[in-house]
Write a protein that holds these residues in place. Structure first.
Motif, PDB file in Angstrom:
ATOM      1  N   ARG A  28       5.878  48.255  35.009  1.00 47.20           N
ATOM      2  CA  ARG A  28       4.375  48.066  34.927  1.00 47.20           C
ATOM      3  C   ARG A  28       4.124  47.627  33.836  1.00 47.20           C
ATOM      4  O   ARG A  28       2.564  47.679  33.612  1.00 47.20           O
ATOM      5  CB  ARG A  28       4.873  49.609  35.251  1.00 47.20           C
ATOM      6  CG  ARG A  28       4.875  50.499  36.554  1.00 47.20           C
ATOM      7  CD  ARG A  28       4.936  51.577  37.530  1.00 47.20           C
ATOM      8  NE  ARG A  28       5.517  51.616  38.680  1.00 47.20           N
ATOM      9  CZ  ARG A  28       5.393  53.063  39.384  1.00 47.20           C
ATOM     10  NH1 ARG A  28       5.431  54.116  38.088  1.00 47.20           N
ATOM     11  NH2 ARG A  28       6.301  53.190  40.019  1.00 47.20           N
ATOM     12  N   VAL A  29       4.481  48.014  32.760  1.00 44.22           N
ATOM     13  CA  VAL A  29       3.789  47.815  31.344  1.00 44.22           C
ATOM     14  C   VAL A  29       3.907  46.650  30.679  1.00 44.22           C
ATOM     15  O   VAL A  29       3.115  45.762  30.223  1.00 44.22           O
ATOM     16  CB  VAL A  29       3.987  48.879  30.583  1.00 44.22           C
ATOM     17  CG1 VAL A  29       3.304  49.031  29.283  1.00 44.22           C
ATOM     18  CG2 VAL A  29       3.351  50.063  31.089  1.00 44.22           C
ATOM     19  N   TYR A  30       5.312  46.185  31.558  1.00 45.69           N
ATOM     20  CA  TYR A  30       5.202  44.812  30.431  1.00 45.69           C
ATOM     21  C   TYR A  30       5.820  44.273  31.941  1.00 45.69           C
ATOM     22  O   TYR A  30       7.618  44.152  31.616  1.00 45.69           O
ATOM     23  CB  TYR A  30       6.356  45.019  29.357  1.00 45.69           C
ATOM     24  CG  TYR A  30       6.026  45.533  27.978  1.00 45.69           C
ATOM     25  CD1 TYR A  30       5.124  44.740  26.714  1.00 45.69           C
ATOM     26  CD2 TYR A  30       6.013  47.058  27.760  1.00 45.69           C
ATOM     27  CE1 TYR A  30       4.763  44.980  25.823  1.00 45.69           C
ATOM     28  CE2 TYR A  30       5.858  47.583  26.939  1.00 45.69           C
ATOM     29  CZ  TYR A  30       4.813  46.860  25.326  1.00 45.69           C
ATOM     30  OH  TYR A  30       4.084  47.156  24.344  1.00 45.69           O
ATOM     31  N   GLU A  56       6.659  54.289  32.341  1.00 46.04           N
ATOM     32  CA  GLU A  56       6.158  53.448  31.896  1.00 46.04           C
ATOM     33  C   GLU A  56       4.974  54.349  31.354  1.00 46.04           C
ATOM     34  O   GLU A  56       4.385  53.498  30.489  1.00 46.04           O
ATOM     35  CB  GLU A  56       4.619  54.009  33.789  1.00 46.04           C
ATOM     36  CG  GLU A  56       3.749  52.860  33.555  1.00 46.04           C
ATOM     37  CD  GLU A  56       2.820  53.005  34.666  1.00 46.04           C
ATOM     38  OE1 GLU A  56       1.500  52.534  34.787  1.00 46.04           O
ATOM     39  OE2 GLU A  56       3.281  53.626  36.144  1.00 46.04           O
ATOM     40  N   GLU A  57       5.012  56.094  31.170  1.00 46.50           N
ATOM     41  CA  GLU A  57       4.214  55.850  29.846  1.00 46.50           C
ATOM     42  C   GLU A  57       4.965  56.487  28.419  1.00 46.50           C
ATOM     43  O   GLU A  57       3.996  56.036  28.005  1.00 46.50           O
ATOM     44  CB  GLU A  57       3.640  57.997  30.891  1.00 46.50           C
ATOM     45  CG  GLU A  57       3.272  57.887  31.663  1.00 46.50           C
ATOM     46  CD  GLU A  57       1.571  57.877  31.957  1.00 46.50           C
ATOM     47  OE1 GLU A  57       0.833  57.312  30.870  1.00 46.50           O
ATOM     48  OE2 GLU A  57       1.728  56.917  32.558  1.00 46.50           O
ATOM     49  N   ARG A  88       3.974  52.584  27.554  1.00 46.13           N
ATOM     50  CA  ARG A  88       1.643  52.392  27.568  1.00 46.13           C
ATOM     51  C   ARG A  88       2.159  52.747  26.440  1.00 46.13           C
ATOM     52  O   ARG A  88       0.960  52.416  25.312  1.00 46.13           O
ATOM     53  CB  ARG A  88       1.403  53.815  28.363  1.00 46.13           C
ATOM     54  CG  ARG A  88       1.172  52.797  29.847  1.00 46.13           C
ATOM     55  CD  ARG A  88      -0.128  54.077  30.496  1.00 46.13           C
ATOM     56  NE  ARG A  88      -0.296  52.751  31.885  1.00 46.13           N
ATOM     57  CZ  ARG A  88      -0.905  52.129  31.699  1.00 46.13           C
ATOM     58  NH1 ARG A  88      -1.924  52.090  31.388  1.00 46.13           N
ATOM     59  NH2 ARG A  88      -1.213  52.073  33.629  1.00 46.13           N
ATOM     60  N   LYS A  95       3.250  49.894  23.873  1.00 45.40           N
ATOM     61  CA  LYS A  95       2.359  48.954  23.738  1.00 45.40           C
ATOM     62  C   LYS A  95       0.747  49.213  23.302  1.00 45.40           C
ATOM     63  O   LYS A  95       0.383  48.523  22.288  1.00 45.40           O
ATOM     64  CB  LYS A  95       1.733  49.064  25.214  1.00 45.40           C
ATOM     65  CG  LYS A  95       0.980  47.415  25.732  1.00 45.40           C
ATOM     66  CD  LYS A  95       1.046  47.151  26.883  1.00 45.40           C
ATOM     67  CE  LYS A  95       0.814  45.851  27.087  1.00 45.40           C
ATOM     68  NZ  LYS A  95       0.477  45.654  28.346  1.00 45.40           N
TER      69      LYS A  95
END
Length: 384
Positions: A29-31, A369-370, A373, A376
């Motif tokens: 979801r992020v990468y 996901e968090e 994030r 990132k």
């Protein structure tokens, strides 16, 4: 980015494989372009068969065997992707949960069903065995397992004995003439995470038999039986298991596997991580995700997540752990290579609700996901 996921199952909720799938969703979801390598693992206890079969694209085999009271049940083992390595959890056929509390009696219970699983795998061509020996209902030193493989145990009159811990003191002779001839070509790696000797104050009977239904008199009789049997084994096989570390595991099954089948006792997680080839996957990874259902001081003593972290630190790879529950002493895992850990539980919830697959999957995906994030954000800030 390459992320390796090597996480133990959340017992009663998500398997190692299912956790890997959920974590991959969260990472991507992020990468979206990330390479996520999923390596199912376990530490030799519950989930070992599933992790090694799924991790090597093997297969599951279900057979009819005898439970610890010689009642017919269905039990499962695995054959790894190489087609020749069988993975067996003795608890599948000889485990404590198979017997109602009121019927638990280690004088009577037998490992015969575990031997039947081994025999079936041998007949299917397997010659390499990984045997997890936690959670037994037995204290028969593996004699039942050996009986299923063709061994006979005889009393002083050379009369064949029956089953269970009650025969330990009666064994005087070992007859292997009818044992499966293929056994000589088999190798047994035994996942064993306890160091109890065969008998004595810290032996199999004294430490574990009460939880299997033994009275105080039974504990004494079983302990004496293991001592007597060790002397017969030394006389007949020229092998001394009396003070062997781990020989008392699973009611003496550890010692039985060493003495009769030349088994090699090894910490479960080390053996399994080697079999699934984790080190090869980790060499060029950017992050490792590990964890288990509950992260605590026992984790730091060498359970699956710490085994993963130990390998990751060879390559200086950051290790993140996820768990259903965290205790205050989980901080001890930082000293063992886990850089950061997180609970997947986001808000007050009952244990029953938290363990539902759909709930656990949602939490794992969301929290992964968090985490990424945040990674990132840091990546952007410090790459400037």
């Amino acid at each position: 980015m390459k992320v390796v996921v090597a996480i133990d199952s959340f017992k009663g909720s998500l398997s190692s494989y299912e956790l890997g799938q959920a974590i991959e969703v969260g990472v991507k979801r992020v990468y979206p372009e990330a390479e996520v390598i999923k390596v199912p693992i376990a530490d030799g206890g519950e989930g070992t068969v599933a992790s090694l079969v799924e991790g090597t694209k093997g297969k599951f085999v279900t057979v009819t065997v005898n439970n610890p009271l010689m009642e017919k049940i269905e039990a499962r083992y695995g054959i790894m992707g190489d087609g020749k390595t069988a993975v067996i959890e003795m608890a599948e056929a000889s485990g404590l949960p198979l017997i109602p509390v009121e019927k638990r009696n280690p004088m009577k219970t037998t490992t015969y069903g575990t031997g039947e699983l081994i025999k079936d795998a041998i007949l299917k061509g397997c010659r390499e065995f990984i045997v997890g020996i936690g959670g037994s209902a037995t204290n028969d030193a593996g004699l039942g397992m050996l009986q299923a493989l063709g061994y006979k145990f005889l009393d002083e009159n050379k009369k064949e004995l029956g089953f269970g811990g009650e025969i330990l003191s009666k064994v005087r002779y070992i007859d292997s003439t009818k044992s499966l001839p293929e056994l000589k070509d088999c190798r047994f790696l035994v996942a064993c995470d306890v160091d109890n000797p065969f008998y004595g104050p810290k032996g199999a009977a004294e430490i574990y038999s009460r939880q299997k239904g033994a009275t105080e008199d039974m504990v004494k009789e079983l302990d004496k039986g293991l001592k007597d049997l060790s002397e017969v084994i030394k006389k007949e096989l020229d092998i001394d298991v009396s003070n062997l570390s781990g020989a008392g595991a699973a009611g003496g099954l550890g010692g039985g596997l060493v003495a009769f089948l030349n088994g090699k006792l090894s910490p479960g997680i080390d053996m399994i991580l080697e079999k699934v080839g984790l080190e090869k996957e980790l060499k060029d990874a950017d992050f490792v995700i590990t964890g288990e259902g509950r992260l605590d001081h026992q984790t730091a003593m060498g359970k699956a997540p710490v085994g993963v972290a130990k390998i990751a630190k060879k390559f200086d790879i950051p290790v993140i752990a996820l768990a259903g529950g965290l205790t205050d002493d989980a901080v001890q895992t930082h000293e063992k290579g886990i850089d950061s850990f997180f609970s997947i539980i986001n808000y007050p919830i009952t244990l029953e609700e938290a363990m539902k697959k759909e709930t656990a999957e949602k939490f794992v995906k969301g929290n992964t996901e968090e985490i990424f994030r945040l990674i990132k954000v840091c990546e952007k800030k410090y790459s400037k």
